[in-house]
Design a protein around this motif. Sequence first.
Motif, PDB file in Angstrom:
ATOM      1  N   GLN A   1       0.863  -1.183   0.000  1.00 45.81           N
ATOM      2  CA  GLN A   1       0.000   0.000   0.000  1.00 45.81           C
ATOM      3  C   GLN A   1       0.900   1.234   0.000  1.00 45.81           C
ATOM      4  OE1 GLN A   1      -2.415   1.868  -0.870  1.00 45.81           O
ATOM      5  NE2 GLN A   1      -3.997   0.692   0.179  1.00 45.81           N
ATOM      6  N   VAL A   2       0.372   2.354  -0.466  1.00 47.88           N
ATOM      7  CA  VAL A   2       1.148   3.591  -0.438  1.00 47.88           C
ATOM      8  C   VAL A   2       1.463   3.938   1.021  1.00 47.88           C
ATOM      9  CG1 VAL A   2       0.086   4.398  -2.575  1.00 47.88           C
ATOM     10  CG2 VAL A   2      -0.905   5.085  -0.379  1.00 47.88           C
ATOM     11  N   PRO A   3       2.479   4.769   1.269  1.00 50.28           N
ATOM     12  CA  PRO A   3       2.841   5.087   2.657  1.00 50.28           C
ATOM     13  C   PRO A   3       1.642   5.622   3.456  1.00 50.28           C
ATOM     14  CG  PRO A   3       4.485   5.950   1.141  1.00 50.28           C
ATOM     15  CD  PRO A   3       3.369   5.426   0.305  1.00 50.28           C
ATOM     16  N   SER A   4       1.607   5.257   4.735  1.00 47.81           N
ATOM     17  CA  SER A   4       0.484   5.633   5.611  1.00 47.81           C
ATOM     18  C   SER A   4       0.101   7.099   5.464  1.00 47.81           C
ATOM     19  CB  SER A   4       0.849   5.373   7.073  1.00 47.81           C
ATOM     20  OG  SER A   4       1.285   4.053   7.239  1.00 47.81           O
TER      21      SER A   4
ATOM     22  N   ILE B   1     -15.442  -9.890  -0.367  1.00 48.12           N
ATOM     23  CA  ILE B   1     -14.918 -11.115  -0.971  1.00 48.12           C
ATOM     24  C   ILE B   1     -13.757 -11.713  -0.182  1.00 48.12           C
ATOM     25  CG2 ILE B   1     -15.687 -10.646  -3.336  1.00 48.12           C
ATOM     26  CD1 ILE B   1     -12.734  -9.671  -3.844  1.00 48.12           C
ATOM     27  N   THR B   2     -13.579 -11.236   1.044  1.00 48.55           N
ATOM     28  CA  THR B   2     -12.584 -11.865   1.911  1.00 48.55           C
ATOM     29  C   THR B   2     -13.283 -12.332   3.183  1.00 48.55           C
ATOM     30  OG1 THR B   2     -12.077  -9.671   2.812  1.00 48.55           O
ATOM     31  CG2 THR B   2     -10.531 -10.580   1.196  1.00 48.55           C
ATOM     32  N   LYS B   3     -12.686 -13.345   3.793  1.00 45.51           N
ATOM     33  CA  LYS B   3     -13.207 -13.775   5.084  1.00 45.51           C
ATOM     34  C   LYS B   3     -12.907 -12.680   6.114  1.00 45.51           C
ATOM     35  CE  LYS B   3     -13.035 -17.754   8.175  1.00 45.51           C
ATOM     36  NZ  LYS B   3     -12.419 -19.060   8.427  1.00 45.51           N
ATOM     37  N   HIS B   4     -11.759 -12.047   5.925  1.00 38.97           N
ATOM     38  CA  HIS B   4     -11.390 -10.913   6.772  1.00 38.97           C
ATOM     39  C   HIS B   4     -10.246 -10.185   6.076  1.00 38.97           C
ATOM     40  CE1 HIS B   4     -11.539  -8.623  10.410  1.00 38.97           C
ATOM     41  NE2 HIS B   4     -10.295  -8.860  10.738  1.00 38.97           N
ATOM     42  N   ASN B   5     -10.058  -8.917   6.378  1.00 40.04           N
ATOM     43  CA  ASN B   5      -8.867  -8.267   5.838  1.00 40.04           C
ATOM     44  C   ASN B   5      -8.303  -7.248   6.821  1.00 40.04           C
ATOM     45  OD1 ASN B   5     -10.394  -5.902   5.448  1.00 40.04           O
ATOM     46  ND2 ASN B   5     -10.789  -6.365   3.286  1.00 40.04           N
ATOM     47  N   TYR B   6      -7.075  -6.872   6.575  1.00 44.12           N
ATOM     48  CA  TYR B   6      -6.348  -5.994   7.501  1.00 44.12           C
ATOM     49  C   TYR B   6      -5.623  -4.905   6.736  1.00 44.12           C
ATOM     50  CZ  TYR B   6      -6.528  -9.850  10.965  1.00 44.12           C
ATOM     51  OH  TYR B   6      -6.922 -10.830  11.832  1.00 44.12           O
ATOM     52  N   LEU B   7      -5.608  -3.722   7.300  1.00 44.86           N
ATOM     53  CA  LEU B   7      -4.674  -2.686   6.883  1.00 44.86           C
ATOM     54  C   LEU B   7      -3.722  -2.497   8.069  1.00 44.86           C
ATOM     55  CD1 LEU B   7      -3.689  -0.299   5.092  1.00 44.86           C
ATOM     56  CD2 LEU B   7      -5.395   1.122   6.237  1.00 44.86           C
TER      57      LEU B   7
ATOM     58  N   VAL C   1      -7.861 -14.246   3.135  1.00 46.45           N
ATOM     59  CA  VAL C   1      -7.652 -13.104   4.032  1.00 46.45           C
ATOM     60  C   VAL C   1      -6.618 -12.207   3.368  1.00 46.45           C
ATOM     61  CG1 VAL C   1      -6.885 -12.373   6.321  1.00 46.45           C
ATOM     62  CG2 VAL C   1      -8.136 -14.519   6.072  1.00 46.45           C
ATOM     63  N   LEU C   2      -6.906 -10.928   3.328  1.00 47.43           N
ATOM     64  CA  LEU C   2      -5.978  -9.993   2.698  1.00 47.43           C
ATOM     65  C   LEU C   2      -5.296  -9.133   3.755  1.00 47.43           C
ATOM     66  CD1 LEU C   2      -6.217  -8.079  -0.558  1.00 47.43           C
ATOM     67  CD2 LEU C   2      -6.012  -6.683   1.497  1.00 47.43           C
ATOM     68  N   VAL C   3      -4.001  -8.948   3.594  1.00 48.82           N
ATOM     69  CA  VAL C   3      -3.243  -8.072   4.491  1.00 48.82           C
ATOM     70  C   VAL C   3      -2.597  -6.982   3.635  1.00 48.82           C
ATOM     71  CG1 VAL C   3      -1.409  -7.926   6.198  1.00 48.82           C
ATOM     72  CG2 VAL C   3      -2.750 -10.043   6.012  1.00 48.82           C
ATOM     73  N   ASP C   4      -3.004  -5.743   3.907  1.00 51.00           N
ATOM     74  CA  ASP C   4      -2.520  -4.593   3.139  1.00 51.00           C
ATOM     75  C   ASP C   4      -1.445  -3.886   3.969  1.00 51.00           C
ATOM     76  OD1 ASP C   4      -2.588  -2.944   0.920  1.00 51.00           O
ATOM     77  OD2 ASP C   4      -4.144  -1.619   1.738  1.00 51.00           O
ATOM     78  N   ILE C   5      -0.251  -3.779   3.408  1.00 51.75           N
ATOM     79  CA  ILE C   5       0.881  -3.255   4.181  1.00 51.75           C
ATOM     80  C   ILE C   5       1.437  -1.975   3.539  1.00 51.75           C
ATOM     81  CG2 ILE C   5       3.113  -3.820   5.222  1.00 51.75           C
ATOM     82  CD1 ILE C   5       2.524  -6.765   4.756  1.00 51.75           C
ATOM     83  N   PRO C   6       1.227  -0.830   4.170  1.00 58.16           N
ATOM     84  CA  PRO C   6       1.787   0.415   3.636  1.00 58.16           C
ATOM     85  C   PRO C   6       3.320   0.370   3.597  1.00 58.16           C
ATOM     86  CG  PRO C   6       0.113   0.875   5.269  1.00 58.16           C
ATOM     87  CD  PRO C   6       0.393  -0.591   5.351  1.00 58.16           C
ATOM     88  N   LYS C   7       3.880   1.085   2.661  1.00 54.69           N
ATOM     89  CA  LYS C   7       5.319   1.008   2.424  1.00 54.69           C
ATOM     90  C   LYS C   7       6.142   1.366   3.669  1.00 54.69           C
ATOM     91  CE  LYS C   7       8.951   2.234  -0.783  1.00 54.69           C
ATOM     92  NZ  LYS C   7       9.399   3.047  -1.916  1.00 54.69           N
TER      93      LYS C   7
END
Lengths: 566, 165
Positions: A104-107, A127-133, A159-165
């Motif tokens: 993900q782009v920086p916070s 469309i995810t069971k759960h996701n995280y930022l 499950v999706l995990v979104d990680i800012p740079k």
Amino acid sequence: MGKKTRMTGAKALIESLYAEKVDVLFGYPGGVLLPIYDEMFDADINHILVRHEQAAAHAADGYARATGKVGVCLATSGPGATNLVTGIATAYMDSVPMVAITGQVPSSMIGNDAFQEANITGITLPITKHNYLVTDVNDLPRIIKEAFHIASTGRPGPVLVDIPKDITTDELDFEYPESVELRGYKPTKIGHKKQVKRAADVISKAKQPVLYVGGGIIIAGATDELMELAQTINAPVTTTLMGKGAFPDDHPLCIGMPGMHGTKYANYSIQESDVLISVGVRFDDRVTGKIESFAPNAKIIHIDIDPAEISKNVRVDIPIVGDARSILNMLVEFIKEDLKGQTRTASWIKKVNKWKKQYPLHYKQDGTLKPQYIMEQICDMYPDSIIVTEVGQNQMWAAQYFKYKEPRTFISSGGLGTMGYGFPAAMGVKMGRPDKVVFDIAGDGSFQMNSQELATVVQNDIPVIVAIFNNGFLGMVRQWQELFFEQRYSFTCIDDSVDFVKLAEAYGALGLRVTKPEEVRPALKEAVESGRPTVIDFVVEREENVYPMVPAGAAINEILDLEDQL
Amino acid sequence: MKHTLAVLVENRPGVLARVAGLFSRRGFNIESLAVGITDNPDISRMTIVVSGDDRVLDQVTKQLNKLIDVIKVSDLSPADAIGRELALFKVKVDKGNRSEVIQIVDVFRAQIVDVGIKTMIVSITGTGDKIDAIEKLLRNFGIIEVVRTGKVSMNRGAKTVKLEK
């Protein structure tokens, strides 16, 4: 434990993946992923570089379905992440354990329409069971731990995990948690004993029971328990598309697939059943047909790990929530006590067998090259293969004309029906099961949706065999246009799209063409023995249809065969 | 048929979107939704009024429970629960009718929370019916602006919607 090491978020991600025993990962780099990819360079993880992020998601999905382990894919922010969406939705609909990691782009830039920014947690919410930022690098190990736990337990899902740079370059004292604490997530595993007993009593008294089983059996690893139940009560078993392989197709009690392109005898059996024992299924519209007329005389028992599936589409008489394996175990014990070795289904089995004899799956053999014939030859020559499919006619023929005996040998996008799924998924399957011969049964339409992955399988030497049933049409839609739209083939003709043999060769894969029935077996042999990624262009009968068929909106016993007039 | 659900959720960003998104994509109708923090700062409590038959309620409850951030869902039966809404009405007034408005406010045990030369703001808490009733009366004077909260609700007696240990 308790040993904490100072490291960056990127390194912590890799360490977390090690802790989850991730050995294969499908991904595609990008700007915000640079710190992660720099760590990946030296990581002890087999990173497969795909040519489109959608393929990374499908490959992770195929890997998961073939092995039962969590599949992992990685994509950059914005377009990389949105390209995963179809693959995530596919996995969600079919309950596939997957962890999708996105950059993900920086916070500090989130929400500013920054370059390559997309709100992927928002987009994938349904469309995810759960996701995280991830908002704090210190949360990263816990989040990865939770993601794998949620993806793989209960009813599995992506499950999706979104990680800012900035999180990937921030530092933390890394320690991977040993357990997860999620007060809002406690899947029921053990079935309610009283309910199981009630079900056992009903089953023991049944004269015309049918076992209607699906993907839940495979996920729960309950094939042995299912076999024991079927034999104990001597009942026919119908396996859904997702349940192919849950019960051996060559077993005398197997009645094939139910529903729209199921067998006549499976549909007749369901309609005349007095007790429908449904396990790990969700009463999909492709199975039930007209819902009001589905199994009209049956008491319905529904065993599923997801309480929300109970009575979602049909009224259920006896619901049991929990893990299929433990419930079937308990159920068999109760039934054995009730039946004491007796069964009451002899005349029912006789009736079912009569239907089986009367209405076998069949097609017209007229010397032309038929897709059904090709499936039969694959089954005859390589019965232990894993069959992955695209979507449409090819998928149905693959389901009908190959005898599946083991779980995780038929891999297909059932719920979402994703064209372009098969080839990248086959890639993931082969990575997970290198010992198996892996076929992608494709149509010329579907294959072209992800044919760029030929580069991936050649570069990484992943010898999957793509068997294209090339009829120059988007076949399933054409079939519907033929039957219900007066043969007005509106935008379904795709003949002369490309020379698939040359396409394969251009990528460095083996390309073969087959136009006659007698060439089928030599070509299959050449493909398998070459040990190379192969595309076989089977130029098949152009207007072959999938039968039997339940027209949309009809009851499932109103099923038509080749000879029936529509 | 209307149902009132008390939903305990993790007090985290994005939870409201998860819940609201679930309702819209599954085709459930939210009549009202109110959310606030509980005595435990990690937990928020939502009161959701949803319309639909028992089957819909059953699905709503199960689907909510599937959300990882949802900790507990309870159906509050109208007979056993107190429900309250809050409304603010900005009413047009003049010298002639100001006392009349004050009388109505007294009868309803509402409050006047702002007085201007030409307007007054009436604040009232109560059941939806009570608020509808005062609104109807205040309309005669001219309502300039209305704001209403969703319903919040709590079980009568000792029964609670609490996190089980």
